[in-house]
Design a protein around this motif. Structure first.
Motif, PDB file in Angstrom:
ATOM      1  N   SER A 132       0.671  -1.327  -0.391  1.00  0.00           N
ATOM      2  CA  SER A 132       0.141  -0.197  -0.129  1.00  0.00           C
ATOM      3  C   SER A 132       0.744   0.954  -0.007  1.00  0.00           C
ATOM      4  O   SER A 132       0.042   2.040  -0.249  1.00  0.00           O
ATOM      5  CB  SER A 132      -0.669  -0.380   1.211  1.00  0.00           C
ATOM      6  OG  SER A 132      -0.438   0.334   2.214  1.00  0.00           O
ATOM      7  N   TYR A 133       2.017   1.421  -0.123  1.00  0.00           N
ATOM      8  CA  TYR A 133       3.026   2.731   0.373  1.00  0.00           C
ATOM      9  C   TYR A 133       3.048   3.018  -0.850  1.00  0.00           C
ATOM     10  O   TYR A 133       2.779   4.004  -1.127  1.00  0.00           O
ATOM     11  CB  TYR A 133       4.343   1.856   0.976  1.00  0.00           C
ATOM     12  CG  TYR A 133       4.807   1.295   2.387  1.00  0.00           C
ATOM     13  CD1 TYR A 133       3.316   1.125   3.835  1.00  0.00           C
ATOM     14  CD2 TYR A 133       5.406   1.152   2.561  1.00  0.00           C
ATOM     15  CE1 TYR A 133       3.510   1.733   4.443  1.00  0.00           C
ATOM     16  CE2 TYR A 133       6.064   0.674   4.338  1.00  0.00           C
ATOM     17  CZ  TYR A 133       4.929   0.557   5.023  1.00  0.00           C
ATOM     18  OH  TYR A 133       4.965   0.660   6.278  1.00  0.00           O
ATOM     19  N   ALA A 134       3.738   2.167  -2.258  1.00  0.00           N
ATOM     20  CA  ALA A 134       3.752   3.044  -3.372  1.00  0.00           C
ATOM     21  C   ALA A 134       2.020   3.207  -3.493  1.00  0.00           C
ATOM     22  O   ALA A 134       2.593   4.116  -4.304  1.00  0.00           O
ATOM     23  CB  ALA A 134       4.129   1.775  -4.090  1.00  0.00           C
ATOM     24  N   ILE A 137       1.468   6.754  -1.822  1.00  0.00           N
ATOM     25  CA  ILE A 137       2.420   7.577  -2.911  1.00  0.00           C
ATOM     26  C   ILE A 137       2.022   8.382  -3.657  1.00  0.00           C
ATOM     27  O   ILE A 137       1.842   9.024  -4.639  1.00  0.00           O
ATOM     28  CB  ILE A 137       3.832   6.916  -2.563  1.00  0.00           C
ATOM     29  CG1 ILE A 137       4.215   7.315  -1.228  1.00  0.00           C
ATOM     30  CG2 ILE A 137       4.365   8.477  -3.283  1.00  0.00           C
ATOM     31  CD1 ILE A 137       6.219   6.217  -1.441  1.00  0.00           C
ATOM     32  N   ALA A 138       1.450   7.434  -4.628  1.00  0.00           N
ATOM     33  CA  ALA A 138       0.414   7.155  -6.416  1.00  0.00           C
ATOM     34  C   ALA A 138      -0.118   8.445  -5.874  1.00  0.00           C
ATOM     35  O   ALA A 138      -0.824   9.477  -6.657  1.00  0.00           O
ATOM     36  CB  ALA A 138       0.671   6.536  -6.529  1.00  0.00           C
ATOM     37  N   MET A 139      -1.034   8.239  -5.415  1.00  0.00           N
ATOM     38  CA  MET A 139      -1.725   8.845  -5.063  1.00  0.00           C
ATOM     39  C   MET A 139      -2.216  10.612  -4.484  1.00  0.00           C
ATOM     40  O   MET A 139      -2.883  11.074  -4.881  1.00  0.00           O
ATOM     41  CB  MET A 139      -3.580   7.991  -4.112  1.00  0.00           C
ATOM     42  CG  MET A 139      -4.190   6.863  -4.548  1.00  0.00           C
ATOM     43  SD  MET A 139      -5.555   5.859  -3.267  1.00  0.00           S
ATOM     44  CE  MET A 139      -4.538   5.412  -2.046  1.00  0.00           C
ATOM     45  N   VAL A 355       1.401 -22.080   0.072  1.00  0.00           N
ATOM     46  CA  VAL A 355       0.634 -21.050  -0.481  1.00  0.00           C
ATOM     47  C   VAL A 355       1.952 -19.790   0.157  1.00  0.00           C
ATOM     48  O   VAL A 355       1.468 -19.721   1.603  1.00  0.00           O
ATOM     49  CB  VAL A 355      -0.430 -20.290  -0.491  1.00  0.00           C
ATOM     50  CG1 VAL A 355      -0.555 -18.808  -0.832  1.00  0.00           C
ATOM     51  CG2 VAL A 355      -1.933 -20.888  -1.770  1.00  0.00           C
ATOM     52  N   ALA A 356       2.429 -19.304  -0.310  1.00  0.00           N
ATOM     53  CA  ALA A 356       3.874 -17.718  -0.355  1.00  0.00           C
ATOM     54  C   ALA A 356       3.489 -16.665  -1.344  1.00  0.00           C
ATOM     55  O   ALA A 356       2.455 -17.026  -2.501  1.00  0.00           O
ATOM     56  CB  ALA A 356       4.983 -18.456  -0.050  1.00  0.00           C
ATOM     57  N   ILE A 357       4.075 -15.834  -0.774  1.00  0.00           N
ATOM     58  CA  ILE A 357       4.131 -14.658  -1.391  1.00  0.00           C
ATOM     59  C   ILE A 357       5.639 -14.017  -2.106  1.00  0.00           C
ATOM     60  O   ILE A 357       6.014 -14.623  -1.464  1.00  0.00           O
ATOM     61  CB  ILE A 357       3.831 -13.576  -0.705  1.00  0.00           C
ATOM     62  CG1 ILE A 357       2.207 -13.496  -0.178  1.00  0.00           C
ATOM     63  CG2 ILE A 357       3.311 -11.982  -1.240  1.00  0.00           C
ATOM     64  CD1 ILE A 357       1.475 -13.383  -1.393  1.00  0.00           C
ATOM     65  N   PRO A 358       5.274 -14.366  -3.742  1.00  0.00           N
ATOM     66  CA  PRO A 358       6.549 -13.522  -4.454  1.00  0.00           C
ATOM     67  C   PRO A 358       7.296 -12.326  -3.517  1.00  0.00           C
ATOM     68  O   PRO A 358       6.394 -10.951  -3.856  1.00  0.00           O
ATOM     69  CB  PRO A 358       7.032 -13.581  -5.535  1.00  0.00           C
ATOM     70  CG  PRO A 358       5.523 -13.474  -5.543  1.00  0.00           C
ATOM     71  CD  PRO A 358       4.502 -13.852  -4.648  1.00  0.00           C
ATOM     72  N   ASN A 359       8.530 -12.078  -3.156  1.00  0.00           N
ATOM     73  CA  ASN A 359       8.667 -10.575  -2.616  1.00  0.00           C
ATOM     74  C   ASN A 359       9.017  -9.829  -3.405  1.00  0.00           C
ATOM     75  O   ASN A 359       8.795  -8.296  -3.226  1.00  0.00           O
ATOM     76  CB  ASN A 359       9.988 -10.477  -2.012  1.00  0.00           C
ATOM     77  CG  ASN A 359       9.869 -10.874  -0.733  1.00  0.00           C
ATOM     78  OD1 ASN A 359       8.884 -12.110   0.005  1.00  0.00           O
ATOM     79  ND2 ASN A 359      10.982 -10.933   0.432  1.00  0.00           N
ATOM     80  N   ALA A 360       9.524 -10.581  -4.717  1.00  0.00           N
ATOM     81  CA  ALA A 360       9.240  -9.035  -5.591  1.00  0.00           C
ATOM     82  C   ALA A 360       8.206  -8.052  -5.966  1.00  0.00           C
ATOM     83  O   ALA A 360       8.360  -7.032  -6.601  1.00  0.00           O
ATOM     84  CB  ALA A 360       9.517  -9.696  -6.898  1.00  0.00           C
ATOM     85  N   VAL A 361       6.980  -8.531  -5.573  1.00  0.00           N
ATOM     86  CA  VAL A 361       5.877  -7.902  -5.612  1.00  0.00           C
ATOM     87  C   VAL A 361       5.911  -6.048  -4.807  1.00  0.00           C
ATOM     88  O   VAL A 361       5.521  -5.529  -4.696  1.00  0.00           O
ATOM     89  CB  VAL A 361       4.760  -8.542  -5.402  1.00  0.00           C
ATOM     90  CG1 VAL A 361       4.275  -9.026  -6.189  1.00  0.00           C
ATOM     91  CG2 VAL A 361       4.094  -8.726  -4.148  1.00  0.00           C
ATOM     92  N   PHE A 362       7.249  -6.307  -3.811  1.00  0.00           N
ATOM     93  CA  PHE A 362       7.228  -5.573  -2.573  1.00  0.00           C
ATOM     94  C   PHE A 362       8.529  -4.497  -3.114  1.00  0.00           C
ATOM     95  O   PHE A 362       8.825  -4.097  -2.262  1.00  0.00           O
ATOM     96  CB  PHE A 362       7.632  -5.793  -1.592  1.00  0.00           C
ATOM     97  CG  PHE A 362       6.731  -6.776  -0.874  1.00  0.00           C
ATOM     98  CD1 PHE A 362       5.118  -6.322  -0.435  1.00  0.00           C
ATOM     99  CD2 PHE A 362       6.532  -7.781  -0.837  1.00  0.00           C
ATOM    100  CE1 PHE A 362       4.118  -7.150  -0.472  1.00  0.00           C
ATOM    101  CE2 PHE A 362       5.797  -8.627  -0.233  1.00  0.00           C
ATOM    102  CZ  PHE A 362       4.369  -8.788   0.460  1.00  0.00           C
ATOM    103  N   TYR A 363       8.588  -4.680  -3.960  1.00  0.00           N
ATOM    104  CA  TYR A 363      10.351  -4.008  -4.952  1.00  0.00           C
ATOM    105  C   TYR A 363       9.603  -3.345  -6.261  1.00  0.00           C
ATOM    106  O   TYR A 363       9.134  -3.560  -7.252  1.00  0.00           O
ATOM    107  CB  TYR A 363      10.884  -4.692  -5.612  1.00  0.00           C
ATOM    108  CG  TYR A 363      11.866  -5.407  -4.163  1.00  0.00           C
ATOM    109  CD1 TYR A 363      12.959  -4.918  -3.640  1.00  0.00           C
ATOM    110  CD2 TYR A 363      11.530  -6.904  -3.508  1.00  0.00           C
ATOM    111  CE1 TYR A 363      13.794  -6.039  -3.175  1.00  0.00           C
ATOM    112  CE2 TYR A 363      12.217  -7.292  -3.026  1.00  0.00           C
ATOM    113  CZ  TYR A 363      13.200  -7.096  -2.500  1.00  0.00           C
ATOM    114  OH  TYR A 363      13.863  -8.241  -1.878  1.00  0.00           O
ATOM    115  N   ASP A 364      10.651  -2.265  -6.687  1.00  0.00           N
ATOM    116  CA  ASP A 364      10.705  -0.798  -7.454  1.00  0.00           C
ATOM    117  C   ASP A 364      11.459  -2.145  -8.588  1.00  0.00           C
ATOM    118  O   ASP A 364      11.256  -1.823  -9.737  1.00  0.00           O
ATOM    119  CB  ASP A 364      11.043   1.053  -6.811  1.00  0.00           C
ATOM    120  CG  ASP A 364       9.601   1.010  -7.406  1.00  0.00           C
ATOM    121  OD1 ASP A 364       8.802   0.658  -6.870  1.00  0.00           O
ATOM    122  OD2 ASP A 364       9.929   2.576  -6.934  1.00  0.00           O
TER     123      ASP A 364
END
Length: 396
Positions: A132-134, A137-139, A355-364
């Motif tokens: 949600s940070y990204a 910031i965009a909003m 089920v796990a989450i890929p960390n790449a979604v949290f990176y620019d």
């Protein structure tokens, strides 16, 4: 005539165009479809203390909070938040002018950024960052400037020189998260001292997301940035009842800050939800006054869960970064012969029923996060035992 617009302009505004359905929704749906154990999304699978749940029921029955609560939050919970900050950290806040109750920490972050950031302002945030940070910031029309936490001696660490270099004349705000999701890093006193000195030197505002403040392990210690010299009047500190008391659906968060900052954040917040969680605020007021034994027991239970899943992941062939805080474990999948976290996570339910989450979604910088995958350990021990048994299929 269909009534549809003929304009070629996209319906979603361009600030949000890069943000589709969250990875959490995708992976949770995949868990349901495949009958997998969901260690992706960070929510507990058991409720918090029975007496706190009953406090919410009592408030509902007594008619407390069933209509609009006061905009800043009910006096009882604001007083309890202030008392918690004083008792835990020696931080003194006026419940009437320096405490704001929000619809979870997510709204507190959104309101703070919408209030404090002008279009074109730069916001420095550590990556990987909570998704949600990204978007927030965009909003707000800001420009996010990521500073990457990198693996070093078994944990993810901040490069302080890189942080200093990221600050420019356009920097308005530092967005800090400690204990840090998803890496489990807890910033040290030395790191926080440098951050505070930088903020004072460059006259920066700081928003600190401290929702995992009660989940620190081993030798780690949570130190609110607002306690450091020069930071009390430039820091918005954000907390959450959901993470501390295991009632994530109640969505009770808060911000504490100097009066001018709280007034600004409240100006944005009142046009988001206006108010929320009326009866639950009364219950959270009681929860914040629970004895220290509750917080110690909560941490010890999570520590046992962390250690069980850490051992299981290592046995299954992952490289594990043992978290010093939060209820997430970041792993490296390269020892398993994998390099693409997205592909790995999308295949994992069929391969192992987890089920796990890929960390790449949290990176620019997606390539920096490509080989890392996050697991949540805020689950019952028998669930984690089963998950560990299933993950062994990866090396069998």
């Amino acid at each position: 005539m269909t009534g549809m617009t003929s304009s070629a302009r996209p319906l979603l505004n361009r600030r949000l165009a890069e943000f589709g359905t969250t990875i959490f929704a995708e992976m949770s749906a995949l868990a349901l479809r495949t009958g997998s154990i969901n260690l992706g999304q960070g929510f507990p699978d058991t409720d918090g203390p029975e007496e706190i749940r009953e406090a919410a029921v009592r408030a509902l029955r007594d008619g407390r909070g069933n209509q609009y609560p006061p905009g800043p939050g009910i006096p009882e919970v604001r007083t309890a938040i202030a008392a918690h900050q004083q008792r835990r950290y020696g931080l003194s806040y006026d419940p009437d002018t320096e405490v704001l109750v929000t619809a979870g920490a997510t709204e507190a972050i959104a309101a703070a950024l919408l209030a404090l950031v002008e279009p074109g302002d730069e916001v420095v945030a550590f990556e990987p960052y909570y998704d949600s940070y990204a978007a927030c910031i965009a909003m707000a029309g800001g420009t996010r400037v990521p500073v990457t936490l990198r693996p070093h001696e078994g944990s993810f660490r901040l490069d302080l020189d890189e942080l200093r270099a990221a600050v420019t004349d356009r920097t308005r705000l530092l967005l800090i998260n400690t204990p840090h999701n998803p890496t489990g890093t807890v910033l040290t006193r030395e790191e926080l001292t440098t951050i505070a000195e930088l903020a004072v030197e460059r006259d920066l505002l700081v928003v600190t997301d401290e929702v995992y403040e009660h989940l620190v392990f081993d030798e780690a210690e949570h130190l609110p940035l607002a306690t450091f010299p020069g930071m009390r009047d430039r820091t918005v500190s954000i907390g959450s009842a959901g993470k501390t008391f295991s009632f994530t659906g109640w969505k009770v968060g808060w911000a504490t800050a100097a009066p001018g900052l709280i007034a600004a954040v409240r100006s944005a917040k009142q046009y988001l939800t206006y108010v929320s969680s009326g009866p639950f605020q009364y219950a959270v007021a009681e929860a914040l006054a629970l004895p220290d034994s509750y917080f110690a027991s909560f941490r010890e239970d999570m520590l046992a869960q962390r250690d069980l899943l850490t051992a299981g992941l290592e046995e299954a062939g992952f490289k594990v970064f043992r978290p010093a805080g939060t209820y997430f474990i970041t792993t490296d999948i390269r020892p398993l012969g994998e390099t693409d976290g997205f592909a790995f996570c999308r295949a994992l339910p069929e391969r192992a029923g987890v089920v796990a989450i890929p960390n790449a979604v949290f990176y620019d910088h997606r390539e920096a996060g490509a080989p890392f995958v996050r697991f949540a350990f805020c689950k019952q021990l028998n669930v984690l035992d089963e998950a560990v048994a299933r993950l062994k299929r990866l090396t069998s």
